[in-house]
Enzyme design. Structure first.
Site, PDB file in Angstrom:
ATOM      1  CB  CYS A  19       5.713 -18.506  -9.313  1.00 18.21           C
ATOM      2  SG  CYS A  19       6.148 -19.428 -10.979  1.00 18.21           S
ATOM      3  CB  SER A  26       4.922 -35.493  -3.391  1.00 19.36           C
ATOM      4  OG  SER A  26       4.263 -35.707  -3.556  1.00 19.36           O
ATOM      5  N   GLY A  27       4.789 -32.185  -3.841  1.00 18.14           N
ATOM      6  CA  GLY A  27       5.362 -31.743  -4.453  1.00 18.14           C
ATOM      7  C   GLY A  27       6.404 -30.400  -3.852  1.00 18.14           C
ATOM      8  CE1 TYR A  28      11.503 -29.867  -4.784  1.00 18.17           C
ATOM      9  CE2 TYR A  28      11.105 -29.277  -6.924  1.00 18.17           C
ATOM     10  CZ  TYR A  28      12.062 -30.129  -6.344  1.00 18.17           C
ATOM     11  OH  TYR A  28      12.869 -30.639  -6.872  1.00 18.17           O
ATOM     12  CG  ASN A  32      10.293 -20.363  -7.983  1.00 16.37           C
ATOM     13  OD1 ASN A  32      11.840 -20.070  -7.789  1.00 16.37           O
ATOM     14  ND2 ASN A  32       9.685 -21.802  -7.818  1.00 16.37           N
TER      15      ASN A  32
END
Length: 352
Positions: free
Chosen positions: A151, A14-16, A319
């Site tokens: 990143c 569910s994260g980016y 990133n």
């Protein structure tokens, strides 16, 4: 003739970065997304959390307790979430890619120094390959366990690596790198600092010293024999995506700009996702994150002050892509013996 696709499940989707990974894998010709987990969103369609995937998939989030065996498991839990459960995850899949910092560092003492606590499962550190193909491609090929990349470390490493690989850097001088980063680096959980009235329009130094990704940069340059110290500083800017690394590296006496060109070309001439950007005219003379949004490219450039022997090495990435999901797919391709550009061969947008 029907070809069986590789079943990939995403733990903590569910994260980016998880959303970007799903976006990429939905168009990957050899992959089927088997399951995607989210404790908070279990039972909901993934497009409720990642609205750009509406109409692309009918996949619903499940709880991690419902995970079934798959071919590849990508773990996207917060730092510390995978290290203590790696045996459990490895039992579900022959291959594991971990996006967190849990298996990036080879020396367990580095976790105490940079993350403030001992590693919960140090015996597993040597089983993982650091997942930056530009530095570890051959080790990633056929590997069973691959770590994610930081990143900011990725942007820094790609900027300075050629100088160390070619033996041009002066080890008696420190490397200093300023990183300008977008808000998505902070993840999708909100807090006081990410509240819109506080975050909008900022140029905020949030890690002037002690940035954790320093450990990954040191780990990258030490095998070259370098003893140089590295210092990272990170500043939040009013972007959602993007990292711009501006690194200052002093080179040895007698090094010319021609030597620098040779080092960068030799390092990156065969790299499918690294582009050298150093133009004499135009507004895009140096790397710029804006035009890389959504792509797996890293743009790298430099400028040389011959009078002081200072190289300003510049790198730009998205990133969430080259700094996370894009590189994870690149590693997935290498692990499974596919063309490493599969599912990634698209440019960023311009204008945006």
């Amino acid at each position: 003739m029907t070809t069986t696709k590789t079943r990939v499940s995403i733990l903590g989707a569910s994260g980016y970065a998880g959303g970007e990974l799903m976006r990429l894998l939905l168009d990957h010709p050899s992959v089927e997304i088997a399951q995607a987990t989210s404790e908070r969103n279990a039972g909901n369609f993934v497009h409720f959390t990642h609205p750009n995937l509406r109409g692309r998939t009918k996949l619903q989030f499940v709880s991690a307790s419902e995970l079934e065996p798959c071919d590849v498991l990508v773990t996207g839990l917060p730092h510390g979430g995978a290290m203590g459960r790696i045996e459990e995850f490895a039992a579900l899949a022959e291959r594991v890619i971990d996006l967190s910092a849990d298996f990036r560092l080879r020396n367990p003492d580095d976790y105490v120094r940079w993350y403030g606590k001992p590693h919960a499962n140090p015996a597993w550190l040597d089983k993982f390959v650091y997942g930056l193909p530009e530095l570890h491609r051959e080790a990633i090929r056929g590997a069973r366990y691959v770590s994610g990349v930081g990143c900011n470390a990725t942007a820094t490493n790609l900027a300075i690596w050629p100088l160390f690989a070619a033996g041009l850097a002066d080890d008696s001088r420190d490397v200093i790198c300023e990183l300008k980063v977008g808000s998505s680096e902070g993840g999708n959980s909100s807090n006081d600092s990410t509240h819109h009235p506080e975050r909008s329009g900022v140029m905020r130094s949030f890690a002037p010293t002690g940035h954790r990704h320093t450990a990954e940069v040191l780990q990258a340059i030490r095998p070259t024999g370098s003893t140089a110290n590295v210092h990272l500083s990170a500043t939040a800017v009013d972007n959602v995506r993007g990292v711009l690394a501006t690194a200052h590296v002093f080179v040895k006496e007698g090094v010319s700009e021609r030597d620098l060109w040779k080092a960068y070309r030799q390092a990156y001439r065969d790299e499918p996702f690294v582009r050298l950007v150093k133009e004499k005219t135009g507004i895009y003379r140096y790397p710029e994150p804006k035009i890389l949004s959504g792509s797996n490219y890293a743009d790298v450039g430099f400028e040389f002050d011959e009078s002081t022997r200072r190289v300003v090495a510049i790198s730009a990435i998205d990133n969430l892509m080259k700094g996370a999901a894009g590189t994870a797919v690149q590693c997935l391709n290498l692990m499974l013996g596919w063309d490493e550009t599969t599912g990634l061969g698209f440019a960023g947008l311009h204008p945006i």
